[in-house]
Enzyme design. Structure first.
Site, PDB file in Angstrom:
ATOM      1  N   LYS A  13       0.825  -1.220   0.000  1.00 32.93           N
ATOM      2  CA  LYS A  13       0.000   0.000   0.000  1.00 32.93           C
ATOM      3  C   LYS A  13       0.861   1.273   0.000  1.00 32.93           C
ATOM      4  O   LYS A  13       0.585   2.206  -0.740  1.00 32.93           O
ATOM      5  CB  LYS A  13      -0.931   0.029   1.225  1.00 32.93           C
ATOM      6  CG  LYS A  13      -2.031  -1.020   1.176  1.00 32.93           C
ATOM      7  CD  LYS A  13      -3.117  -0.743   2.205  1.00 32.93           C
ATOM      8  CE  LYS A  13      -2.622  -0.876   3.632  1.00 32.93           C
ATOM      9  NZ  LYS A  13      -2.283  -2.262   4.015  1.00 32.93           N
ATOM     10  N   ARG A  87      -9.922   1.341   8.830  1.00 32.22           N
ATOM     11  CA  ARG A  87      -9.460   0.012   9.193  1.00 32.22           C
ATOM     12  C   ARG A  87     -10.601  -0.884   9.680  1.00 32.22           C
ATOM     13  O   ARG A  87     -10.429  -2.093   9.804  1.00 32.22           O
ATOM     14  CB  ARG A  87      -8.418   0.150  10.293  1.00 32.22           C
ATOM     15  CG  ARG A  87      -7.299  -0.867  10.251  1.00 32.22           C
ATOM     16  CD  ARG A  87      -6.289  -0.563  11.332  1.00 32.22           C
ATOM     17  NE  ARG A  87      -5.300   0.409  10.891  1.00 32.22           N
ATOM     18  CZ  ARG A  87      -4.077   0.078  10.447  1.00 32.22           C
ATOM     19  NH1 ARG A  87      -3.716  -1.168  10.409  1.00 32.22           N
ATOM     20  NH2 ARG A  87      -3.240   0.998  10.065  1.00 32.22           N
ATOM     21  N   ARG A 126      12.282 -10.805   4.956  1.00 28.50           N
ATOM     22  CA  ARG A 126      13.034  -9.551   5.106  1.00 28.50           C
ATOM     23  C   ARG A 126      14.133  -9.684   6.147  1.00 28.50           C
ATOM     24  O   ARG A 126      13.943 -10.317   7.188  1.00 28.50           O
ATOM     25  CB  ARG A 126      12.101  -8.440   5.601  1.00 28.50           C
ATOM     26  CG  ARG A 126      11.274  -7.829   4.531  1.00 28.50           C
ATOM     27  CD  ARG A 126      10.522  -6.669   5.152  1.00 28.50           C
ATOM     28  NE  ARG A 126       9.341  -6.364   4.388  1.00 28.50           N
ATOM     29  CZ  ARG A 126       8.263  -5.776   4.901  1.00 28.50           C
ATOM     30  NH1 ARG A 126       8.211  -5.446   6.173  1.00 28.50           N
ATOM     31  NH2 ARG A 126       7.245  -5.519   4.126  1.00 28.50           N
ATOM     32  N   ARG A 159      13.657  -8.321  11.929  1.00 26.13           N
ATOM     33  CA  ARG A 159      12.988  -7.492  12.936  1.00 26.13           C
ATOM     34  C   ARG A 159      11.822  -8.272  13.533  1.00 26.13           C
ATOM     35  O   ARG A 159      11.195  -9.078  12.835  1.00 26.13           O
ATOM     36  CB  ARG A 159      12.473  -6.196  12.304  1.00 26.13           C
ATOM     37  CG  ARG A 159      13.597  -5.236  11.919  1.00 26.13           C
ATOM     38  CD  ARG A 159      13.018  -3.982  11.362  1.00 26.13           C
ATOM     39  NE  ARG A 159      11.978  -4.302  10.381  1.00 26.13           N
ATOM     40  CZ  ARG A 159      11.442  -3.417   9.556  1.00 26.13           C
ATOM     41  NH1 ARG A 159      11.813  -2.177   9.591  1.00 26.13           N
ATOM     42  NH2 ARG A 159      10.510  -3.784   8.698  1.00 26.13           N
ATOM     43  N   ARG A 170      -1.088 -10.347  12.347  1.00 20.81           N
ATOM     44  CA  ARG A 170      -1.546  -9.164  11.616  1.00 20.81           C
ATOM     45  C   ARG A 170      -2.511  -9.555  10.511  1.00 20.81           C
ATOM     46  O   ARG A 170      -3.496  -8.867  10.261  1.00 20.81           O
ATOM     47  CB  ARG A 170      -0.353  -8.405  11.036  1.00 20.81           C
ATOM     48  CG  ARG A 170       0.435  -7.674  12.106  1.00 20.81           C
ATOM     49  CD  ARG A 170       1.604  -6.909  11.534  1.00 20.81           C
ATOM     50  NE  ARG A 170       1.178  -5.806  10.675  1.00 20.81           N
ATOM     51  CZ  ARG A 170       2.004  -5.138   9.868  1.00 20.81           C
ATOM     52  NH1 ARG A 170       3.272  -5.482   9.791  1.00 20.81           N
ATOM     53  NH2 ARG A 170       1.557  -4.142   9.141  1.00 20.81           N
TER      54      ARG A 170
END
Ligand SMILES: [Zn+2]
Length: 220
Positions: A13, A87, A126, A159, A170
């Site tokens: 996004k 949201r 990542r 992370r 999430r």
């Protein structure tokens, strides 16, 4: 043009918003950024939000909507893109009411659709450099030496935000609370133009589909 960009975490996004605002001269309104700015500036709204966050509860919809409505009022005539907001269905309904008071409405909703599997691969792959912040990916953006930063040789880390558990949580929250917003807009009496965008593809291809949709809308 007033646009809402929907999509799961990791759907890209932020990247797509930047490209949309450049092409159409719109204002990028990210709820995360605005919340951070309000808190940093120590505004009344920011302080209220901070007190909720300090006690570990979600910032209530009313407060978020008030904050976003303030930011929307300062948007240029060309319009804005909302990123990370609304949201929840409640936030979307309150946003419509708030816009209606200014005789405005959402013109277009872009739904970035992406498979959970693709999101999970993107995010858990990542690796970040703890020294300079450069982000790599174990498949798509490998450093020259495995596990080491190209710039300073520091050992790359995952992370906590990118751990499998956090990503899965999430996604779960997204499906429960935010996915219903898609149906809200599809059935909305305000009837914004609604576009399904396949976000499993690479970023440039996703941008191309978005531009195709919005160009058609602008030229009407
Ligand atoms: Zn580095």
């Amino acid at each position: 043009m007033r646009i809402v960009l929907l999509g799961a975490p990791g759907a890209g996004k932020g990247t797509q918003c930047k490209r949309i605002v450049e092409r159409y001269g719109l204002l990028h309104l990210s709820s995360g950024d605005i919340l951070r700015q309000e808190r940093a500036a120590g505004t009344k709204l920011g302080e209220k939000a901070q007190s909720y966050m300090d006690s570990g509860v979600l910032v209530p919809d009313e407060l978020i909507v008030e904050m976003m409505a303030c930011a929307i009022n300062k948007a240029p005539a060309a319009g804005f893109v909302l990123d990370g907001f609304p949201r929840t269905v409640n936030q979307a309904a309150q946003l419509d009411k708030s816009l209606a008071r200014e005789e405005q409405k959402i013109d277009a909703v872009l739904n970035l659709e992406i498979d959970d599997k693709v999101v999970t691969e993107r995010m858990t792959g990542r690796r970040s450099c703890p020294q300079c912040g450069t982000v790599y990916h174990i498949e798509n953006l490998k450093p020259k030496t495995e596990g080491r930063c190209d710039h300073d040789g520091a050992e790359l880390v995952q992370r906590p935000d990118d751990s499998l558990e956090v990503v899965q949580n999430r996604l779960k929250t997204y499906h429960q609370r935010t996915e219903p917003v898609v149906n809200y807009y599809k059935n909305s009496p305000v009837a914004p133009a609604f576009y399904h965008i396949d976000a499993n593809k690479e970023a440039d291809k996703v941008s191309a589909s978005i531009f195709e949709s919005l160009d058609a809308l602008v030229s009407v």
